[in-house]
Design an enzyme around this catalytic site. Sequence first.
Site, PDB file in Angstrom:
ATOM      1  N   HIS A   1      64.764  73.574  58.230  1.00  0.00           N
ATOM      2  CA  HIS A   1      64.657  74.851  58.942  1.00  0.00           C
ATOM      3  C   HIS A   1      63.864  75.874  58.116  1.00  0.00           C
ATOM      4  O   HIS A   1      63.762  75.740  56.888  1.00  0.00           O
ATOM      5  CB  HIS A   1      66.057  75.446  59.174  1.00  0.00           C
ATOM      6  CG  HIS A   1      66.881  74.740  60.196  1.00  0.00           C
ATOM      7  ND1 HIS A   1      68.174  74.311  59.952  1.00  0.00           N
ATOM      8  CD2 HIS A   1      66.613  74.407  61.488  1.00  0.00           C
ATOM      9  CE1 HIS A   1      68.650  73.739  61.046  1.00  0.00           C
ATOM     10  NE2 HIS A   1      67.740  73.775  61.990  1.00  0.00           N
TER      11      HIS A   1
ATOM     12  N   CYS B   1      74.010  78.735  57.085  1.00  0.00           N
ATOM     13  CA  CYS B   1      74.345  77.965  58.293  1.00  0.00           C
ATOM     14  C   CYS B   1      75.799  78.079  58.743  1.00  0.00           C
ATOM     15  O   CYS B   1      76.096  77.830  59.897  1.00  0.00           O
ATOM     16  CB  CYS B   1      74.132  76.465  58.086  1.00  0.00           C
ATOM     17  SG  CYS B   1      72.840  76.038  57.002  1.00  0.00           S
TER      18      CYS B   1
HETATM   19  C1  CIR Z   1      71.576  69.319  61.272  1.00  0.00           C
HETATM   20  O1  CIR Z   1      70.765  68.477  60.875  1.00  0.00           O
HETATM   21  O2  CIR Z   1      71.419  69.931  62.316  1.00  0.00           O
HETATM   22  C2  CIR Z   1      72.801  69.571  60.427  1.00  0.00           C
HETATM   23  N1  CIR Z   1      73.222  68.363  59.789  1.00  0.00           N
HETATM   24  C3  CIR Z   1      72.543  70.637  59.401  1.00  0.00           C
HETATM   25  C4  CIR Z   1      72.256  71.969  60.006  1.00  0.00           C
HETATM   26  C5  CIR Z   1      72.104  73.034  58.994  1.00  0.00           C
HETATM   27  N2  CIR Z   1      71.874  74.292  59.618  1.00  0.00           N
HETATM   28  C6  CIR Z   1      71.099  75.228  59.129  1.00  0.00           C
HETATM   29  O3  CIR Z   1      70.423  75.025  58.125  1.00  0.00           O
HETATM   30  N3  CIR Z   1      71.006  76.343  59.808  1.00  0.00           N
END
Ligand code: CIR
Length: 259
Positions: A167, A254
Amino acid sequence: MEPVRKPKLVALTREVSPTISRCELTHLAREPIDVGLAREQHRRYEDCLTGLGCTVHRLPAAPDLPDSVFVEDAAVVLDELAVITRPGAGSRRAEPATAAEALKPFRELRFVEAPATLDGGDVLCLGKRVFVGLSGRSNRAAVDQLRGVLKPHGYEVAGVELTGCLHLKTAVTKVAPGTLLVNRSWVDPAVFGDVTTIDVDPAEPFGANALLVGEIIVYPAAFPRTRELLEGQGLRVRAVEVSELAKAEGGVTCCCILV
Ligand code: CIR
């Protein structure tokens, strides 16, 4: 030392899912996740937010949604409204409904619609400038929709190219007014215009994800070198241990939505 100015914020969080071991992974190899430890670390993270003056509203765990602890991806909250996302990973599409319910009392809601996909982790707000990472999760249609929704409120919205990370906020976050912490191998900070940048220590490529709460930076204990760089700039850091959540490719931004 100056006293810590405590912000009045609600921090929405969501309990770690019992199925977090089945999380999405893009840039990391799968490692066993200790769910009990992940929950304990998540509680301590919530305690840290409480200590910084936030009121934590924890949403219940979702056994069928492995990544639901990463609530940031479900919504983008601004002063005037909240935009409920449409996550880029199919396995995460059901997450925003719960965030929408939780945010309804606080903000007018708008919704990202197909064909747009957007993860909140791709949205970096710098005052009235909103940057959207063109990642594997968020697309140009999302940039256009956000622009349409936010323009009447005076925001400018721009897409940002990234490489090598999940991201936009894996690559860059705000650590003080006008100051960004950045891994420039993943994003070119020139796109953010006139800002001060602090580069992560080269040994800590995942160290650019920091959560600013008021004047304090909530920051993973795993990146002591970059932490020293931040503190060397006079910035104040609270370290949190989030090793189990990091195995699921999550960072400190997150795990909450600040309202
Ligand atoms: C994903 O790949 O969507 C989750 N395992 C991790 C999401 C992390 N979110 C973020 O960085 N905002």
